[in-house]
Design a protein around this motif. Structure first.
Motif, mmCIF file in Angstrom:
data_model
loop_
_atom_site.group_PDB
_atom_site.id
_atom_site.type_symbol
_atom_site.label_atom_id
_atom_site.label_comp_id
_atom_site.label_asym_id
_atom_site.label_seq_id
_atom_site.Cartn_x
_atom_site.Cartn_y
_atom_site.Cartn_z
ATOM 1 N N LYS A 53 25.432 74.846 -26.040
ATOM 2 C CA LYS A 53 25.419 75.700 -27.068
ATOM 3 C C LYS A 53 25.554 77.129 -26.471
ATOM 4 C CE LYS A 53 22.064 78.082 -30.210
ATOM 5 N NZ LYS A 53 20.795 78.185 -30.612
ATOM 6 N N MET A 54 25.348 77.489 -25.285
ATOM 7 C CA MET A 54 25.615 78.714 -24.482
ATOM 8 C C MET A 54 26.988 78.973 -24.258
ATOM 9 S SD MET A 54 22.742 78.867 -21.455
ATOM 10 C CE MET A 54 23.817 80.029 -20.636
ATOM 11 N N LYS A 55 27.526 77.928 -24.045
ATOM 12 C CA LYS A 55 29.131 77.894 -23.792
ATOM 13 C C LYS A 55 29.981 78.035 -25.277
ATOM 14 C CE LYS A 55 29.554 77.662 -19.479
ATOM 15 N NZ LYS A 55 29.972 78.769 -18.619
ATOM 16 N N VAL A 56 29.307 77.470 -26.010
ATOM 17 C CA VAL A 56 30.209 77.533 -27.679
ATOM 18 C C VAL A 56 29.879 78.953 -27.902
ATOM 19 C CG1 VAL A 56 29.968 76.744 -29.967
ATOM 20 C CG2 VAL A 56 29.883 75.066 -28.137
ATOM 21 N N MET A 57 28.769 79.552 -27.917
ATOM 22 C CA MET A 57 28.549 81.021 -28.241
ATOM 23 C C MET A 57 29.567 81.930 -27.492
ATOM 24 S SD MET A 57 26.063 80.891 -30.456
ATOM 25 C CE MET A 57 25.078 82.224 -30.638
ATOM 26 N N GLU A 58 30.167 81.711 -26.560
ATOM 27 C CA GLU A 58 31.098 82.339 -25.802
ATOM 28 C C GLU A 58 32.438 82.323 -26.363
ATOM 29 O OE1 GLU A 58 30.717 81.408 -21.504
ATOM 30 O OE2 GLU A 58 28.663 82.209 -21.379
ATOM 31 N N SER A 59 32.678 81.292 -27.325
ATOM 32 C CA SER A 59 34.094 81.092 -27.751
ATOM 33 C C SER A 59 34.644 82.341 -28.398
ATOM 34 C CB SER A 59 33.967 79.908 -28.753
ATOM 35 O OG SER A 59 35.205 79.697 -29.276
ATOM 36 N N THR A 60 35.862 82.325 -28.264
ATOM 37 C CA THR A 60 36.523 83.464 -28.987
ATOM 38 C C THR A 60 37.408 82.686 -30.229
ATOM 39 O OG1 THR A 60 38.373 83.381 -27.415
ATOM 40 C CG2 THR A 60 36.614 85.096 -26.948
ATOM 41 N N ALA A 61 37.038 81.587 -30.664
ATOM 42 C CA ALA A 61 37.709 81.012 -31.639
ATOM 43 C C ALA A 61 37.874 81.856 -33.067
ATOM 44 C CB ALA A 61 37.205 79.700 -31.963
ATOM 45 N N GLN A 62 39.079 81.728 -33.632
ATOM 46 C CA GLN A 62 39.439 82.367 -34.781
ATOM 47 C C GLN A 62 39.221 81.465 -35.997
ATOM 48 O OE1 GLN A 62 39.731 86.039 -35.004
ATOM 49 N NE2 GLN A 62 39.093 85.926 -33.056
ATOM 50 N N THR A 63 39.558 80.481 -35.834
ATOM 51 C CA THR A 63 39.403 79.385 -36.919
ATOM 52 C C THR A 63 38.592 78.377 -36.579
ATOM 53 O OG1 THR A 63 41.326 78.060 -35.968
ATOM 54 C CG2 THR A 63 42.240 79.834 -37.146
ATOM 55 N N SER A 65 39.460 75.133 -36.346
ATOM 56 C CA SER A 65 40.239 74.184 -35.629
ATOM 57 C C SER A 65 40.181 74.750 -34.041
ATOM 58 C CB SER A 65 41.715 74.259 -36.003
ATOM 59 O OG SER A 65 42.545 73.412 -34.885
ATOM 60 N N GLU A 66 40.419 75.913 -33.835
ATOM 61 C CA GLU A 66 40.163 76.447 -32.674
ATOM 62 C C GLU A 66 38.633 76.252 -31.999
ATOM 63 O OE1 GLU A 66 41.374 80.618 -32.784
ATOM 64 O OE2 GLU A 66 43.323 80.111 -32.759
ATOM 65 N N LEU A 67 37.886 76.299 -32.810
ATOM 66 C CA LEU A 67 36.380 76.023 -32.292
ATOM 67 C C LEU A 67 35.922 74.587 -32.110
ATOM 68 C CD1 LEU A 67 33.508 77.219 -32.011
ATOM 69 C CD2 LEU A 67 33.007 76.734 -34.473
ATOM 70 N N GLN A 69 38.510 72.551 -31.001
ATOM 71 C CA GLN A 69 39.098 72.500 -29.706
ATOM 72 C C GLN A 69 38.299 72.864 -28.646
ATOM 73 O OE1 GLN A 69 42.982 74.459 -30.026
ATOM 74 N NE2 GLN A 69 43.756 72.449 -31.551
ATOM 75 N N ASP A 70 37.704 74.287 -28.748
ATOM 76 C CA ASP A 70 36.800 74.799 -27.681
ATOM 77 C C ASP A 70 35.541 73.945 -27.538
ATOM 78 O OD1 ASP A 70 38.362 76.927 -27.216
ATOM 79 O OD2 ASP A 70 36.902 78.285 -28.323
ATOM 80 N N ILE A 71 34.879 73.307 -28.505
ATOM 81 C CA ILE A 71 33.751 72.513 -28.357
ATOM 82 C C ILE A 71 34.008 71.205 -27.501
ATOM 83 C CG2 ILE A 71 31.854 70.696 -29.687
ATOM 84 C CD1 ILE A 71 32.146 73.151 -32.066
ATOM 85 N N LEU A 72 35.008 70.564 -27.883
ATOM 86 C CA LEU A 72 35.620 69.457 -27.169
ATOM 87 C C LEU A 72 35.840 69.803 -25.800
ATOM 88 C CD1 LEU A 72 37.960 67.673 -29.665
ATOM 89 C CD2 LEU A 72 35.900 66.830 -28.955
ATOM 90 N N ARG A 73 36.510 70.884 -25.541
ATOM 91 C CA ARG A 73 36.709 71.213 -24.066
ATOM 92 C C ARG A 73 35.522 71.360 -23.131
ATOM 93 N NH1 ARG A 73 36.310 75.995 -22.094
ATOM 94 N NH2 ARG A 73 36.326 77.048 -24.145
ATOM 95 N N ILE A 74 34.595 72.235 -24.115
ATOM 96 C CA ILE A 74 33.200 72.392 -23.420
ATOM 97 C C ILE A 74 32.464 71.143 -22.854
ATOM 98 C CG2 ILE A 74 31.010 73.421 -23.596
ATOM 99 C CD1 ILE A 74 32.634 75.589 -25.560
ATOM 100 N N GLU A 75 32.443 70.245 -24.023
ATOM 101 C CA GLU A 75 31.758 69.035 -23.815
ATOM 102 C C GLU A 75 32.198 68.240 -22.652
ATOM 103 O OE1 GLU A 75 31.916 67.083 -27.644
ATOM 104 O OE2 GLU A 75 30.195 68.084 -28.242
ATOM 105 N N ARG A 76 33.835 68.166 -22.676
ATOM 106 C CA ARG A 76 34.470 67.569 -21.360
ATOM 107 C C ARG A 76 34.092 68.358 -20.095
ATOM 108 N NH1 ARG A 76 39.818 68.394 -23.558
ATOM 109 N NH2 ARG A 76 39.346 67.763 -25.830
#
Length: 84
Positions: A53-63, A65-67, A69-76
């Motif tokens: 959750k901390m890492k997702v909150m740092e996301s700069t996603a604009q869409t 779809s980007e979010l 992708q960020d969540i998958l990257r963070i989980e990996r």
């Protein structure tokens, strides 16, 4: 227990709980390291979920779809830390 997650971020336990701590690199007047507690958890699984959750909150996603992708990257990323 004190496990480094990355840089100055650690997962620690005190016998009763697990704590995600971020060390500032500074010390108080008694020479003890200063830190920010990001949360207190009864189990490691809860601490890991909070870390995601901390890492997702740092996301700069604009869409959305980007979010996603960020969540998958963070989980990996978290999984790679756990399996290392």
């Amino acid at each position: 227990m004190k496990v480094q997650i990355e840089d100055n971020l650690y997962l620690e336990s005190d016998g009763l709980q697990f704590i995600i701590k971020e060390y500032s690199g500074k010390e108080d007047s008694l020479g003890r390291p200063l830190y920010k507690a990001h949360g207190y958890f009864s189990g490691v699984g809860q601490a890991v979920k909070h870390l995601i959750k901390m890492k997702v909150m740092e996301s700069t996603a604009q869409t959305l779809s980007e979010l996603c992708q960020d969540i998958l990257r963070i989980e990996r990323y978290i999984e790679s830390k756990l399996s290392a």
